[in-house]
Design an enzyme around this catalytic site. Structure first.
Site, PDB file in Angstrom:
ATOM      1  CD  GLU A   1      48.968  80.218  46.201  1.00  0.00           C
ATOM      2  OE1 GLU A   1      50.068  80.558  45.774  1.00  0.00           O
ATOM      3  OE2 GLU A   1      47.959  80.967  46.140  1.00  0.00           O
TER       4      GLU A   1
ATOM      5  CG  HIS B   1      52.160  80.920  38.523  1.00  0.00           C
ATOM      6  ND1 HIS B   1      51.715  79.827  39.246  1.00  0.00           N
ATOM      7  CD2 HIS B   1      51.485  81.990  39.018  1.00  0.00           C
ATOM      8  CE1 HIS B   1      50.820  80.231  40.117  1.00  0.00           C
ATOM      9  NE2 HIS B   1      50.650  81.535  40.003  1.00  0.00           N
ATOM     10  CG  ASP B   2      53.092  82.663  42.281  1.00  0.00           C
ATOM     11  OD1 ASP B   2      52.931  83.521  41.387  1.00  0.00           O
ATOM     12  OD2 ASP B   2      52.151  82.170  42.938  1.00  0.00           O
TER      13      ASP B   2
END
Ligand code: NOJ
Length: 561
Positions: A259, A335-336
């Site tokens: 990420e 999920h963000d």
């Protein structure tokens, strides 16, 4: 240029599971490993190759597991290490690979490393974290945390500040310390030896901190500085990743995705280079940052829908620049991030299915490895919660407090609209399996409310409808496995298409196949004529027939010739 060597993960599709919200097997309202095991057949049916699991390690859960207190233990909410081994075995039996989340920019303050470290300067673990003296009684720098407020917290025991780029309970690890680095490699090798197949690395481009921490004391009324441009892609980043590669990845057959917020094409070319010296691919943030607020203090908090021009310019840039040199990861949501269909498509009843398929087409024909976030494959939408109390995420609560309560920069109603659009909880509501109470996720009240639309949008319904978003994803994944051009074909934007504000057209081409991808990004009926050979065939479309020059709302079609 098509690249020569191929890696197994290049034509693979990843399915992301947020374990807390996927399937609860013991009815405590929290998803767990046994729940995941019970749904492996579903993921197999979809056709995905790899499962990425968000953190399941032991954690006090201030940030839902991104605050790890024991890197070698499973949180009891999710089950035990034996359950995890069983998951690994069952997944492997089905030919599914497992990718773990690795969170090593920071740990929890309840990790034994930090508990030792905070005992004082003489402790052998002191340098596992980043400690600095106060400057004139203030924080060492003016850096702001990603989760609001200062990035430094004063620790009374040793009269020093420690750095936490995220929550105060997430102290940053000190990658300058070789002992810490090798402790991390040991952990990674421990999981790899157990048989896992890869790592998704949390904010991995933040691990190399600046050489100097310049005193940037906050003046009266001044805001904390946006820390990302200061700390991301630091001067030792490539060195650390190469060292990690030599110590871990070179010893196992692992797939890795880092990420990397704030990374440019140039950064990603190195991190995800095709010679495999660092990582296999990165999650870059450009296309999911386009709709942020123009006012710096607000960051991502806004409710603006991004234009096609912005999306296309960004995606095209990454496709063109990484092509032949490095590898892209392809994602609309996780999920963000808010749900793709709500953010980039249209989540109203009329166009939800069409626009979800349109977005899937656009993404799945690009070059790179696609990531499907749980529920995306059935067109799950944003939660549309109206009350702050319905949100659980600390980022959401912290920003509300900062912008509305403390700084009074915005009224509550407007902020709630921004939260409704951008809160991370939009993606974290429980997976919608069927129309029974709690959407078949649990018999207990779930840790986060279920989206109210679960009785219409759920897996049971999707599997019963041959025209569902699910079967469309299944087809896209199958095509990727079967057609090499989707993996190795050169990407090209149709010349002149950059002027079209409604339709995105791109071409993928290798030595023997060409794909022509057309998507109408709007709900308008449009007319477009493209010069295509007679000997073409319609590979996939989200409508039953082909009106050639007519593009219906959110129509997506791909020709092969
Ligand atoms: C990125 C993760 O995806 C996010 O969920 C988390 O809050 C931060 N990193 C901090 O670990």
């Amino acid at each position: 240029m098509t690249q020569a060597k191929q890696y197994w993960w290049q034509n693979a599709v990843v399915y992301q599971i947020y374990p807390r919200s996927f399937q609860d097997s013991n009815n405590d309202g929290i998803g767990d490993i046994k729940g995941i095991i019970s749904r492996l057949d579903y993921i197999k049916k979809l056709g995905a190759d790899i499962i990425w699991l968000n953190p399941m390690y032991k954690s006090p859960n201030v940030d839902n597991g991104y605050d790890i207190s024991d890197y070698r233990a499973i949180h009891p909410d999710f089950g035990s290490l034996d359950d995890f081994k069983e998951l690994l075995a069952q997944a492997h039996k089905l030919g599914l690979k497992i990718m773990m989340d690795l969170v090593v920019n920071h740990s929890s303050d309840e990790n034994k490393w930090f508990e030792e470290s905070r005992k004082g300067p003489e402790n052998p673990y002191r340098d596992y974290y980043i400690w600095r003296d106060p400057v004139d009684g203030h924080e060492p720098t003016n850096w702001g945390s990603y989760f609001s407020g200062s990035a430094w917290k004063f620790d009374e025991t040793s009269d020093q500040y420690y750095l936490h780029l995220f929550a105060t309970k997430q102290p940053d690890l000190n990658w300058e310390n070789p002992k810490l680095r090798h402790s991390v490699y040991d952990i990674m090798n421990w999981w790899a030896d157990m048989g896992i197949d890869g790592f998704r690395m949390d904010v991995i481009n933040l691990i190399s901190k600046p050489a100097e921490y310049k005193d940037g004391k906050l003046a009266d009324g001044e805001r904390y500085a946006d820390v990302e441009p200061i700390v991301a892609n630091g001067h030792r980043e490539n060195e650390f990743l190469q060292e990690m590669h030599q110590n871990v990845m070179a010893k196992h057959d692992l797939v890795t995705v880092g990420e990397a917020p704030g990374s440019s094409v140039k950064d990603a070319e190195k991190y995800a280079n095709l010679d495999e010296t660092e990582l296999n691919m990165v999650f870059q943030f450009e296309h999911v940052s386009l709709d942020g607020n123009p006012k710096a203090a607000f960051g991502k908090w806004d409710d603006r829908h991004v234009t096609l021009n912005e999306v296309r310019t960004s995606l095209s840039k990454w496709q063109t620049n990484l092509g032949g040199k490095a590898w892209n990861s392809l994602y609309w949501n996780n999920h963000d991030q808010p749900r793709a269909v709500s953010r980039f498509g249209n989540d109203g009843p009329k166009y939800r299915v069409k626009s979800a398929k349109m977005l899937a087409t656009l993404l799945h024909f690009l070059q790179g490895t696609p990531y499907v976030y749980e529920g995306e494959e059935i067109g799950m939408t944003n939660a549309h919660f109206k009350q702050l109390a319905d949100y659980q995420d600390l980022e959401t609560h912290n920003i509300y407090k900062q912008l509305v309560t403390d700084d009074k920069l915005i009224d509550s109603a407007t902020m709630m609209k921004y939260i409704e659009f951008h809160s991370r909880d939009n993606a974290r509501t429980p997976m919608q399996w069927d129309d029974s109470e709690n959407a078949g996720f649990s018999n207990h009240q779930p840790w986060l409310k279920v989206n109210q639309n679960y009785s219409e949008i759920n897996v049971k319904q999707a599997l019963a409808d041959p025209d569902s978003v699910f079967y469309y994803y299944q087809k896209l994944i199958k095509l990727r496995h079967e057609l090499p051009v989707i993996t190795d074909g050169k990407y090209e934007l149709l010349p002149g298409n950059d002027q079209d504000k409604d339709v995105y057209v791109y071409i993928r081409k290798n030595a023997d196949t060409t794909l022509f991808v057309i998507v109408n990004f709007t709900e308008k009926q449009l007319t477009r004529k493209y010069d295509l050979p007679d000997k073409k065939h319609l590979l996939i479309s989200n409508y039953d027939d082909d009106l050639t020059a007519q593009l219906r709302p959110y129509e997506a079609k791909v020709y092969q010739f």
